[in-house]
Design an enzyme around this catalytic site. Structure first.
Site, PDB file in Angstrom:
ATOM      1  N   ASP A 100      64.390  54.917 -78.855  1.00  0.00           N
ATOM      2  CA  ASP A 100      64.228  54.322 -77.589  1.00  0.00           C
ATOM      3  C   ASP A 100      65.718  54.504 -76.785  1.00  0.00           C
ATOM      4  OD1 ASP A 100      64.020  52.454 -75.433  1.00  0.00           O
ATOM      5  OD2 ASP A 100      62.796  51.240 -76.625  1.00  0.00           O
ATOM      6  N   VAL A 101      65.536  54.985 -75.718  1.00  0.00           N
ATOM      7  CA  VAL A 101      66.950  55.146 -74.857  1.00  0.00           C
ATOM      8  C   VAL A 101      67.485  53.543 -74.558  1.00  0.00           C
ATOM      9  CG1 VAL A 101      66.415  57.415 -74.179  1.00  0.00           C
ATOM     10  CG2 VAL A 101      65.637  55.462 -72.688  1.00  0.00           C
ATOM     11  N   ASN A 127      66.428  63.017 -69.980  1.00  0.00           N
ATOM     12  CA  ASN A 127      65.070  62.990 -69.404  1.00  0.00           C
ATOM     13  C   ASN A 127      64.364  61.829 -69.265  1.00  0.00           C
ATOM     14  OD1 ASN A 127      62.932  64.591 -67.847  1.00  0.00           O
ATOM     15  ND2 ASN A 127      62.030  63.858 -69.878  1.00  0.00           N
ATOM     16  N   TYR A 192      62.537  51.931 -58.449  1.00  0.00           N
ATOM     17  CA  TYR A 192      62.443  53.478 -59.062  1.00  0.00           C
ATOM     18  C   TYR A 192      63.758  54.065 -58.380  1.00  0.00           C
ATOM     19  CZ  TYR A 192      61.099  58.096 -60.692  1.00  0.00           C
ATOM     20  OH  TYR A 192      61.063  59.143 -61.502  1.00  0.00           O
ATOM     21  N   LYS A 196      67.117  55.849 -59.992  1.00  0.00           N
ATOM     22  CA  LYS A 196      67.412  57.437 -59.768  1.00  0.00           C
ATOM     23  C   LYS A 196      68.743  57.772 -59.030  1.00  0.00           C
ATOM     24  CE  LYS A 196      64.173  58.853 -62.651  1.00  0.00           C
ATOM     25  NZ  LYS A 196      64.462  59.231 -63.940  1.00  0.00           N
ATOM     26  N   THR A 227      52.245  65.379 -64.451  1.00  0.00           N
ATOM     27  CA  THR A 227      52.242  64.918 -65.791  1.00  0.00           C
ATOM     28  C   THR A 227      51.684  63.642 -65.756  1.00  0.00           C
ATOM     29  OG1 THR A 227      54.254  63.663 -65.300  1.00  0.00           O
ATOM     30  CG2 THR A 227      54.813  65.628 -65.697  1.00  0.00           C
TER      31      THR A 227
HETATM   32  N1  NAP Z   1      56.315  63.605 -62.855  1.00  0.00           N
HETATM   33  C1  NAP Z   1      56.966  63.332 -61.499  1.00  0.00           C
HETATM   34  O1  NAP Z   1      56.426  63.377 -60.614  1.00  0.00           O
HETATM   35  C2  NAP Z   1      58.455  62.979 -61.695  1.00  0.00           C
HETATM   36  C3  NAP Z   1      59.258  63.173 -60.557  1.00  0.00           C
HETATM   37  C4  NAP Z   1      60.398  63.267 -60.259  1.00  0.00           C
HETATM   38  C5  NAP Z   1      61.228  62.746 -61.558  1.00  0.00           C
HETATM   39  N2  NAP Z   1      60.396  62.427 -62.553  1.00  0.00           N
HETATM   40  C6  NAP Z   1      61.345  62.079 -63.836  1.00  0.00           C
HETATM   41  O2  NAP Z   1      61.103  62.907 -64.849  1.00  0.00           O
HETATM   42  C7  NAP Z   1      61.147  62.331 -66.299  1.00  0.00           C
HETATM   43  C8  NAP Z   1      60.116  62.764 -67.156  1.00  0.00           C
HETATM   44  O3  NAP Z   1      58.863  62.155 -66.823  1.00  0.00           O
HETATM   45  P1  NAP Z   1      57.520  62.833 -66.846  1.00  0.00           P
HETATM   46  O4  NAP Z   1      57.035  63.200 -65.333  1.00  0.00           O
HETATM   47  O5  NAP Z   1      57.697  64.200 -67.643  1.00  0.00           O
HETATM   48  O6  NAP Z   1      56.520  61.733 -67.374  1.00  0.00           O
HETATM   49  P2  NAP Z   1      56.123  61.457 -68.751  1.00  0.00           P
HETATM   50  O7  NAP Z   1      55.219  62.426 -69.360  1.00  0.00           O
HETATM   51  O8  NAP Z   1      55.462  60.071 -68.739  1.00  0.00           O
HETATM   52  O9  NAP Z   1      57.224  61.624 -69.744  1.00  0.00           O
HETATM   53  C9  NAP Z   1      58.386  60.600 -69.634  1.00  0.00           C
HETATM   54  C10 NAP Z   1      59.231  60.534 -71.077  1.00  0.00           C
HETATM   55  O10 NAP Z   1      60.110  59.711 -71.079  1.00  0.00           O
HETATM   56  C11 NAP Z   1      59.880  59.155 -72.297  1.00  0.00           C
HETATM   57  N3  NAP Z   1      60.603  57.843 -72.358  1.00  0.00           N
HETATM   58  C12 NAP Z   1      60.174  56.577 -71.403  1.00  0.00           C
HETATM   59  N4  NAP Z   1      60.642  55.486 -71.810  1.00  0.00           N
HETATM   60  C13 NAP Z   1      61.411  55.990 -72.881  1.00  0.00           C
HETATM   61  C14 NAP Z   1      62.322  55.068 -73.876  1.00  0.00           C
HETATM   62  N5  NAP Z   1      62.781  53.724 -73.508  1.00  0.00           N
HETATM   63  N6  NAP Z   1      62.840  55.801 -74.969  1.00  0.00           N
HETATM   64  C15 NAP Z   1      62.547  56.858 -75.096  1.00  0.00           C
HETATM   65  N7  NAP Z   1      62.092  57.573 -74.296  1.00  0.00           N
HETATM   66  C16 NAP Z   1      61.401  57.178 -73.232  1.00  0.00           C
HETATM   67  C17 NAP Z   1      58.461  59.328 -72.601  1.00  0.00           C
HETATM   68  O11 NAP Z   1      58.305  59.121 -74.165  1.00  0.00           O
HETATM   69  P3  NAP Z   1      57.550  57.893 -74.793  1.00  0.00           P
HETATM   70  O12 NAP Z   1      56.602  56.966 -74.044  1.00  0.00           O
HETATM   71  O13 NAP Z   1      56.946  58.434 -76.330  1.00  0.00           O
HETATM   72  O14 NAP Z   1      58.794  56.844 -75.222  1.00  0.00           O
HETATM   73  C18 NAP Z   1      58.199  60.639 -72.339  1.00  0.00           C
HETATM   74  O15 NAP Z   1      58.630  61.431 -73.332  1.00  0.00           O
HETATM   75  C19 NAP Z   1      61.427  60.896 -65.807  1.00  0.00           C
HETATM   76  O16 NAP Z   1      62.726  60.534 -65.889  1.00  0.00           O
HETATM   77  C20 NAP Z   1      60.841  60.527 -64.470  1.00  0.00           C
HETATM   78  O17 NAP Z   1      61.330  59.501 -63.779  1.00  0.00           O
HETATM   79  C21 NAP Z   1      59.193  62.492 -62.756  1.00  0.00           C
END
Ligand code: NAP
Length: 302
Positions: A100-101, A127, A192, A196, A227
């Site tokens: 857990d980060v 990430n 958020y 960021k 996602t």
């Molecule tokens: N999708 C978008 O539209 C978008 C746009 C801009 C930026 N982002 C950013 O991209 C990154 C990845 O998001 P995603 O879109 O791929 O969504 P996602 O599928 O929900 O992935 C989020 C990842 O972060 C991990 N995570 C969350 N909390 C955590 C914790 N406390 N400890 C360890 N791991 C943790 C989750 O793993 P577990 O739940 O298994 O812990 C999962 O692997 C995030 O930082 C998000 O803010 C996403």
């Protein structure tokens, strides 16, 4: 050598250069146009936080497909094991560890274990992140704290422990996931956006501090990406496809569509590769044009 031989040789040479899978010499050039796989990260140690799904998963798979030894974390063990299994099935090298980060001991253990296993850390992709979609006055204090402690403290902790290994080695590349939302606020995205933008601040400071030690640090700013982060749980595929189709033109001026996670992964690999040796401290938007601006919509009659 006659003209036919010359043509054959150049066909073969061209095919080899392009990495075409097969080419017959019976006069019919049957080429299975499979580009030669690039292996920019052969044997390199790559560490990723939050690769149990989405962008992190796509990036772990992309790094492994180019020869990297990938160590990744996330909290959902079954998903972590699935991603690890899929990478290994495809011939790649991946190791999942639950961490857990938000928890210093867990992240330190994850970083140190992967560094031990892979002989250091060449590349880190910080990430892991969570979203938040509430107006500030409706957000509870613990919801605010959770967003900041995952998105900001989590990036700080991972980077803190990764840098220790990179300083010893005298080289390293770090990419941190910020968001187009860092540049483009929404009424219900205060927690958020704040988190960021903080990631961008960490990246700029780290770039200055560690550049003299051969370590580059950049932020990637994905736009809306397909996602679990944006897809409502349980929505049927057909409904989600229809929603996506309508969402793009309404919300993403420029390319008018959401990104696929593999498209963000490709940008992360590019930033981590040797192709950008002079880039550090940068915030790189990969958002289909979202942060470039908005179309002007004129009121009727003007
Ligand atoms: N999708 C978008 O539209 C978008 C746009 C801009 C930026 N982002 C950013 O991209 C990154 C990845 O998001 P995603 O879109 O791929 O969504 P996602 O599928 O929900 O992935 C989020 C990842 O972060 C991990 N995570 C969350 N909390 C955590 C914790 N406390 N400890 C360890 N791991 C943790 C989750 O793993 P577990 O739940 O298994 O812990 C999962 O692997 C995030 O930082 C998000 O803010 C996403």
């Amino acid at each position: 050598m006659n003209a036919q031989d010359t043509t054959r040789r150049s066909l073969l040479g061209g095919a080899a250069a392009l990495g075409l899978a097969s080419l017959t010499l019976d006069g019919t050039a049957r080429a299975a146009a499979r580009p030669r796989a690039r292996r920019r990260f052969d044997g390199m140690s790559v560490l990723i936080t939050g690769a149990t799904s989405g962008i992190g998963e796509a990036t772990a798979k992309a790094f492994a497909a180019e020869g990297a030894r990938v160590g990744f974390c996330g909290r959902r063990v079954s998903l972590g094991r699935r991603v690890e299994h899929e990478i290994r099935e495809a011939g790649g090298d991946a190791t999942y560890m639950r961490a857990d980060v938000r928890e210093p001991e867990q992240i330190r253990a994850f970083v140190d274990r992967m560094a031990d296993r892979h002989g250091g850390i060449d590349i880190a992709f910080n990430n892991a992140g969570v979203g938040s979609g509430k107006l500030l006055h409706e957000l509870t204090v613990s919801e605010w704290d959770d967003v900041q402690s995952t998105n900001v403290r989590g990036v700080f902790l991972a980077l803190k422990y990764e840098v220790e290994h990179m300083l010893k080695a005298g080289h390293g590349v770090i990419v941190c996931t910020s968001s187009s939302a860092a540049e483009q606020a929404r009424p219900n995205g205060g927690a958020y956006t704040a988190s960021k933008r903080a990631v961008q601040g960490i990246v700029k400071s780290a770039a200055l501090a560690y550049g003299p030690h051969g370590i580059r640090v950049n932020a990637i700013l994905p736009g809306t990406t397909d996602t679990a982060f944006v897809r409502p749980p349980g929505i049927p595929d057909a409904d989600w496809a229809a929603y996506k189709k309508a969402f793009g033109p309404l919300n993403i001026d420029g390319l008018e569509r959401m990104a696929e996670p593999q498209e963000i992964a490709r940008a992360v690999l590019a930033l981590a590769s040797d192709d950008f040796p002079y880039m550090t401290g940068a915030s790189v938007a990969v958002d289909g044009g979202s942060t470039a601006g908005r179309k002007m919509v004129r009121p009727a009659g003007a």
